[in-house]
Design a protein around this motif. Structure first.
Motif, PDB file in Angstrom:
ATOM      1  N   LEU A  41       0.658  -1.271   0.026  1.00  0.00           N
ATOM      2  CA  LEU A  41      -0.033   0.051   0.100  1.00  0.00           C
ATOM      3  C   LEU A  41       0.926   1.243  -0.030  1.00  0.00           C
ATOM      4  O   LEU A  41       0.564   2.257  -0.673  1.00  0.00           O
ATOM      5  N   GLY A  42       2.071   1.189   0.726  1.00  0.00           N
ATOM      6  CA  GLY A  42       2.707   2.624   0.781  1.00  0.00           C
ATOM      7  C   GLY A  42       3.501   2.735  -0.642  1.00  0.00           C
ATOM      8  O   GLY A  42       3.531   3.870  -1.049  1.00  0.00           O
ATOM      9  N   GLU A  43       3.809   1.763  -1.194  1.00  0.00           N
ATOM     10  CA  GLU A  43       4.375   2.019  -2.420  1.00  0.00           C
ATOM     11  C   GLU A  43       3.328   2.315  -3.649  1.00  0.00           C
ATOM     12  O   GLU A  43       3.679   3.501  -4.188  1.00  0.00           O
ATOM     13  N   VAL A  44       2.147   1.953  -3.575  1.00  0.00           N
ATOM     14  CA  VAL A  44       1.079   2.342  -4.323  1.00  0.00           C
ATOM     15  C   VAL A  44       0.754   3.836  -4.019  1.00  0.00           C
ATOM     16  O   VAL A  44       0.587   4.712  -4.997  1.00  0.00           O
ATOM     17  N   LEU A  45       0.640   4.358  -2.810  1.00  0.00           N
ATOM     18  CA  LEU A  45       0.199   5.497  -2.331  1.00  0.00           C
ATOM     19  C   LEU A  45       1.371   6.685  -3.108  1.00  0.00           C
ATOM     20  O   LEU A  45       0.950   7.542  -3.376  1.00  0.00           O
ATOM     21  N   PHE A  46       2.375   6.067  -2.664  1.00  0.00           N
ATOM     22  CA  PHE A  46       3.794   6.932  -3.023  1.00  0.00           C
ATOM     23  C   PHE A  46       3.660   7.269  -4.607  1.00  0.00           C
ATOM     24  O   PHE A  46       3.736   8.382  -5.201  1.00  0.00           O
TER      25      PHE A  46
ATOM     26  N   LEU B 103       1.261   7.096  -6.661  1.00  0.00           N
ATOM     27  CA  LEU B 103       0.047   7.858  -7.227  1.00  0.00           C
ATOM     28  C   LEU B 103       0.313   9.158  -6.735  1.00  0.00           C
ATOM     29  O   LEU B 103      -0.141  10.220  -7.521  1.00  0.00           O
ATOM     30  N   ALA B 104       0.646   9.504  -5.680  1.00  0.00           N
ATOM     31  CA  ALA B 104       1.163  10.933  -5.151  1.00  0.00           C
ATOM     32  C   ALA B 104       2.095  11.657  -6.307  1.00  0.00           C
ATOM     33  O   ALA B 104       2.089  12.670  -6.793  1.00  0.00           O
TER      34      ALA B 104
END
Length: 343
Positions: free
Chosen positions: A97-102, A104-105
């Motif tokens: 999740l952290g990688e995906v959120l980063f 996308l941001a």
């Protein structure tokens, strides 16, 4: 069979003979090991593009004929490759999740930059649209799995494939908005939504995710056809780049090309890759971010630019030139990250 593995799919590493095993991330490598891995990433791309250029010079195929092949690649080969990569991914094991959120941001920041900055640096909206699209839309489909397999071996590319399932639809949607705003000065939600849903890569990603939710798997006989179609994508795409590559034609657009290449190949990776490392991403997760930020402009950006009224020749030249530049930059980034034990 593990969840997400397709029939007949390899689950272990299948390293090419002679290269040896791939060490786990987090350990420092010898310069020779790092050099060989970096060389393995870029050598097939160079040889395929050189073969394409040789085929054109020999008169076996010309650019107009190759455009029909490019259309087939955009409509069939690339979507099938993306579908295969996503369908083979075990979401429960690879979702970060952290990688995906980063990611996308970072893409949102790039999207805002691509909308606001190129129109201030170039005169024509068509040229601004082509440069903006190149900034946000990397050649993730072709480079992602190719680079991951070169480093980790076939069957160990789950995080990279999963990232593709997320970023490819997002970057396609962003490209539609950038092109539409520069063409008409505005982008209606309905028009953008329809354009996104008709995009072959978005359709392939959504179809793969939908089928993964079913309790049954695609029959082995049908899956073998999917694998055969997906297997030719990288070869045909890089051959096509070689056929279309003509740096002499780029002289007329050298200022715009220099700007686009500087933004796509230097500014983006030099901003976001150090940030990725600082945030603690390692191994296949860092590999996915490496491809997202350091890969050249997407091959599919050329036909989309033509279809939506952007500068088609400039988009095609950006694809070719950034691909040539990426041979050096991807080698350098891969060598550096392997030497530091990050990949």
């Amino acid at each position: 069979m593990r969840r997400g593995a397709a029939p007949g799919c390899c689950t272990g590493s299948s390293e090419p003979p002679g290269w040896g095993s791939v060490p786990s991330p987090g350990k420092e490598r010898s310069p020779i090991d790092s050099f060989l891995v970096a060389l393995r990433v870029v050598t097939p791309m160079v040889l395929l593009m050189a073969t394409g250029a040789g085929v054109r010079r020999a008169g076996l195929i010309d650019r107009p004929a190759m455009r029909a092949v490019d259309k087939l690649t955009f409509r069939l080969f690339m979507p099938v490759l993306l579908f295969k990569n996503i369908y083979e991914t075990d979401l429960s094991q690879h979702f970060n999740l952290g990688e995906v959120l980063f990611a996308l941001a970072a893409l949102l920041v790039l999207f805002a930059f691509a909308l606001l900055v190129p129109p201030k640096l170039v005169k024509g909206p068509a040229q601004a649209a082509s440069i903006g699209q190149a900034m946000v839309r990397s050649n993730y489909i072709l480079f992602g799995i190719a680079v991951a397999q070169s480093i980790y071996g076939e069957g160990n590319t789950g995080p990279v494939a999963l990232m593709g399932a997320i970023v490819v639809p997002v970057t396609n949607a962003m490209s539609v908005v950038i092109l539409e705003i520069n063409r008409s000065g505005q982008a209606g939600p309905g028009q953008i939504f329809r354009a996104i849903l008709k995009n072959p890569m978005v359709v392939a990603a959504l179809t793969a995710l939908l089928l993964m939710a079913f309790p049954f798997r695609i029959p082995a006989l049908l899956w073998s056809v999917v694998r055969d179609i997906a297997g030719v994508t990288t070869t045909i795409s890089f051959l096509s780049l070689g056929v279309s590559l003509d740096l002499g034609e780029a002289r007329e657009n050298r200022r715009l090309l220099s700007l686009g290449v500087a933004l796509r190949m230097f500014l983006v990776p030099l901003v976001f890759l150090p940030l990725s490392v600082a945030l603690g991403f390692r191994g296949p997760s860092l590999c996915a971010l490496l491809v997202l930020f350091a890969a050249p402009a997407a091959v599919a950006s050329y036909p989309m630019a033509v279809a939506m009224g952007a500068d088609g020749p400039l988009s095609g030249q950006l694809v070719c030139v950034t691909t040539v530049v990426s041979v050096v930059t991807m080698f350098c980034f891969t060598f550096l990250f392997r030497a530091l034990g990050l990949l």
